[in-house]
Design a protein around this motif. Structure first.
Motif, PDB file in Angstrom:
ATOM      1  N   MET A   1      50.713  38.981 -39.154  1.00 19.24           N
ATOM      2  CA  MET A   1      51.391  39.231 -37.903  1.00 19.24           C
ATOM      3  C   MET A   1      50.805  40.476 -37.271  1.00 19.24           C
ATOM      4  SD  MET A   1      55.349  39.624 -37.138  1.00 19.24           S
ATOM      5  CE  MET A   1      55.863  39.796 -35.486  1.00 19.24           C
ATOM      6  N   SER A   2      50.607  40.421 -35.949  1.00 18.28           N
ATOM      7  CA  SER A   2      50.106  41.597 -35.241  1.00 18.28           C
ATOM      8  C   SER A   2      50.987  41.875 -34.033  1.00 18.28           C
ATOM      9  CB  SER A   2      48.662  41.383 -34.811  1.00 18.28           C
ATOM     10  OG  SER A   2      48.578  40.355 -33.849  1.00 18.28           O
ATOM     11  N   VAL A   3      51.208  43.160 -33.780  1.00 17.55           N
ATOM     12  CA  VAL A   3      51.959  43.622 -32.612  1.00 17.55           C
ATOM     13  C   VAL A   3      51.068  44.633 -31.903  1.00 17.55           C
ATOM     14  CG1 VAL A   3      54.034  44.761 -31.790  1.00 17.55           C
ATOM     15  CG2 VAL A   3      54.147  43.318 -33.829  1.00 17.55           C
ATOM     16  N   ARG A   4      50.806  44.384 -30.610  1.00 20.60           N
ATOM     17  CA  ARG A   4      49.910  45.242 -29.841  1.00 20.60           C
ATOM     18  C   ARG A   4      50.599  45.680 -28.558  1.00 20.60           C
ATOM     19  NH1 ARG A   4      46.417  44.486 -25.691  1.00 20.60           N
ATOM     20  NH2 ARG A   4      46.832  42.263 -25.612  1.00 20.60           N
ATOM     21  N   HIS A   5      50.564  46.980 -28.279  1.00 21.71           N
ATOM     22  CA  HIS A   5      51.140  47.504 -27.045  1.00 21.71           C
ATOM     23  C   HIS A   5      50.310  46.997 -25.869  1.00 21.71           C
ATOM     24  CE1 HIS A   5      52.219  50.555 -23.999  1.00 21.71           C
ATOM     25  NE2 HIS A   5      53.408  50.410 -24.556  1.00 21.71           N
ATOM     26  N   ASP A  20      52.476  42.525 -27.048  1.00 23.14           N
ATOM     27  CA  ASP A  20      52.015  41.186 -27.414  1.00 23.14           C
ATOM     28  C   ASP A  20      52.218  41.031 -28.916  1.00 23.14           C
ATOM     29  OD1 ASP A  20      51.115  40.312 -24.911  1.00 23.14           O
ATOM     30  OD2 ASP A  20      49.242  41.428 -25.149  1.00 23.14           O
ATOM     31  N   VAL A  21      52.861  39.936 -29.302  1.00 27.75           N
ATOM     32  CA  VAL A  21      53.146  39.674 -30.708  1.00 27.75           C
ATOM     33  C   VAL A  21      52.480  38.358 -31.088  1.00 27.75           C
ATOM     34  CG1 VAL A  21      54.955  39.336 -32.424  1.00 27.75           C
ATOM     35  CG2 VAL A  21      55.382  40.808 -30.462  1.00 27.75           C
ATOM     36  N   ARG A  22      51.752  38.332 -32.182  1.00 23.39           N
ATOM     37  CA  ARG A  22      51.124  37.103 -32.650  1.00 23.39           C
ATOM     38  C   ARG A  22      51.448  36.923 -34.127  1.00 23.39           C
ATOM     39  NH1 ARG A  22      45.379  35.080 -31.082  1.00 23.39           N
ATOM     40  NH2 ARG A  22      46.662  34.216 -29.457  1.00 23.39           N
ATOM     41  N   LEU A  23      51.981  35.756 -34.439  1.00 25.36           N
ATOM     42  CA  LEU A  23      52.323  35.381 -35.807  1.00 25.36           C
ATOM     43  C   LEU A  23      51.489  34.158 -36.148  1.00 25.36           C
ATOM     44  CD1 LEU A  23      54.240  35.808 -38.227  1.00 25.36           C
ATOM     45  CD2 LEU A  23      55.898  34.387 -37.053  1.00 25.36           C
ATOM     46  N   THR A  24      50.619  34.282 -37.145  1.00 25.47           N
ATOM     47  CA  THR A  24      49.731  33.190 -37.531  1.00 25.47           C
ATOM     48  C   THR A  24      50.066  32.742 -38.943  1.00 25.47           C
ATOM     49  OG1 THR A  24      48.012  34.198 -36.174  1.00 25.47           O
ATOM     50  CG2 THR A  24      47.322  32.486 -37.698  1.00 25.47           C
ATOM     51  N   PHE A  25      50.160  31.431 -39.138  1.00 22.95           N
ATOM     52  CA  PHE A  25      50.490  30.860 -40.443  1.00 22.95           C
ATOM     53  C   PHE A  25      49.238  30.328 -41.122  1.00 22.95           C
ATOM     54  CE2 PHE A  25      54.293  30.671 -37.882  1.00 22.95           C
ATOM     55  CZ  PHE A  25      55.262  31.141 -38.749  1.00 22.95           C
ATOM     56  N   ALA A  26      49.320  30.128 -42.426  1.00 26.35           N
ATOM     57  CA  ALA A  26      48.172  29.674 -43.218  1.00 26.35           C
ATOM     58  C   ALA A  26      47.672  28.297 -42.778  1.00 26.35           C
ATOM     59  CB  ALA A  26      48.541  29.651 -44.693  1.00 26.35           C
ATOM     60  N   ASP A  27      48.568  27.449 -42.275  1.00 26.93           N
ATOM     61  CA  ASP A  27      48.164  26.098 -41.872  1.00 26.93           C
ATOM     62  C   ASP A  27      47.552  26.046 -40.470  1.00 26.93           C
ATOM     63  OD1 ASP A  27      50.381  26.520 -40.324  1.00 26.93           O
ATOM     64  OD2 ASP A  27      51.438  24.707 -40.946  1.00 26.93           O
ATOM     65  N   GLY A  28      47.378  27.209 -39.832  1.00 32.12           N
ATOM     66  CA  GLY A  28      46.777  27.257 -38.505  1.00 32.12           C
ATOM     67  C   GLY A  28      47.784  27.311 -37.370  1.00 32.12           C
ATOM     68  N   ALA A  29      49.062  27.141 -37.665  1.00 26.90           N
ATOM     69  CA  ALA A  29      50.085  27.240 -36.628  1.00 26.90           C
ATOM     70  C   ALA A  29      50.154  28.676 -36.125  1.00 26.90           C
ATOM     71  CB  ALA A  29      51.437  26.802 -37.182  1.00 26.90           C
ATOM     72  N   ARG A  30      50.529  28.832 -34.845  1.00 26.65           N
ATOM     73  CA  ARG A  30      50.534  30.153 -34.239  1.00 26.65           C
ATOM     74  C   ARG A  30      51.722  30.293 -33.295  1.00 26.65           C
ATOM     75  NH1 ARG A  30      46.087  29.870 -31.038  1.00 26.65           N
ATOM     76  NH2 ARG A  30      47.261  29.881 -29.124  1.00 26.65           N
ATOM     77  N   ARG A  48      55.510  31.302 -27.049  1.00 24.45           N
ATOM     78  CA  ARG A  48      54.657  30.111 -26.996  1.00 24.45           C
ATOM     79  C   ARG A  48      54.200  29.816 -28.405  1.00 24.45           C
ATOM     80  NH1 ARG A  48      51.287  30.557 -21.433  1.00 24.45           N
ATOM     81  NH2 ARG A  48      53.027  31.338 -20.221  1.00 24.45           N
ATOM     82  N   ALA A  49      54.221  28.542 -28.777  1.00 26.20           N
ATOM     83  CA  ALA A  49      53.849  28.172 -30.144  1.00 26.20           C
ATOM     84  C   ALA A  49      52.944  26.955 -30.124  1.00 26.20           C
ATOM     85  CB  ALA A  49      55.104  27.870 -30.954  1.00 26.20           C
ATOM     86  N   GLN A  50      52.036  26.930 -31.073  1.00 25.24           N
ATOM     87  CA  GLN A  50      51.145  25.784 -31.233  1.00 25.24           C
ATOM     88  C   GLN A  50      51.111  25.428 -32.702  1.00 25.24           C
ATOM     89  OE1 GLN A  50      49.983  24.258 -28.692  1.00 25.24           O
ATOM     90  NE2 GLN A  50      48.944  22.715 -29.876  1.00 25.24           N
ATOM     91  N   PRO A  51      51.606  24.324 -33.140  1.00 34.12           N
ATOM     92  CA  PRO A  51      52.355  23.293 -32.429  1.00 34.12           C
ATOM     93  C   PRO A  51      53.738  23.810 -32.024  1.00 34.12           C
ATOM     94  CG  PRO A  51      52.403  22.858 -34.781  1.00 34.12           C
ATOM     95  CD  PRO A  51      51.508  24.038 -34.574  1.00 34.12           C
ATOM     96  N   PRO A  52      54.415  23.108 -31.115  1.00 37.41           N
ATOM     97  CA  PRO A  52      55.725  23.572 -30.644  1.00 37.41           C
ATOM     98  C   PRO A  52      56.700  23.779 -31.804  1.00 37.41           C
ATOM     99  CG  PRO A  52      54.945  21.745 -29.318  1.00 37.41           C
ATOM    100  CD  PRO A  52      53.998  21.869 -30.468  1.00 37.41           C
TER     101      PRO A  52
END
Length: 151
Positions: A1-5, A20-30, A48-52
């Motif tokens: 997980m990353s948090v950027r001002h 900006d917050v980004r959470l990335t999972f091992a299976d490629g989901a974001r 926003r999420a991919q997949p929803p």
């Protein structure tokens, strides 16, 4: 997980900051989120999420983001202050009174044709798992009918 001002806007003594917050999972989901801090409040503005995300995942999103977002957004001196509230969860009574109110929310949603578990989630501010546990406790207490006949 990353948090950027991302950016900040000052209006007199008040500063509003976006992250900006980004959470990335091992299976490629974001999951990408935009959080805003104004004063001591931190809120998520956009997700926003991919997949929803499913409804269950959306319910626990706050738990996933809470600690890293709080660490990045709230300045160190404010973290030590006991008055800082990190959750926007409504106050919910504990014990027998709380279970009675859970049963009331559950029955009201069933009568109106809505999802009773979702109604309890909204009322308590808890995740689906915790809400199901509260519903089970209300059943055990006798506020709701048993789910299935015991043999």
């Amino acid at each position: 997980m990353s948090v950027r001002h991302a950016w900040a806007v000052s209006d007199g003594s008040t500063t509003t900051s976006w992250f900006d917050v980004r959470l990335t999972f091992a299976d490629g989901a974001r999951v990408d989120a935009l959080a805003v801090r104004c004063g001591e409040d931190v809120r998520v503005e956009d997700v926003r999420a991919q997949p929803p995300l499913s409804l269950d995942d959306l319910a626990v999103l706050a738990e996933w983001l809470e600690n890293p977002l709080f660490e990045a957004c709230v300045p160190a001196p404010a973290r030590r202050a006991p008055t800082v509230s990190r959750r926007a969860r409504p106050q919910w009574p504990r014990g027998r009174e709380g279970r009675r109110l859970v049963a009331q929310e559950y029955r009201t949603a069933r009568e109106e044709g809505g999802d009773p578990v979702l109604a309890v989630m909204r009322a308590t501010g808890h995740s689906r798992r915790r809400s199901l546990r509260l519903i089970g406790q209300a059943r055990d207490e006798g506020f709701l009918t048993p789910r299935r006949a015991r043999r």
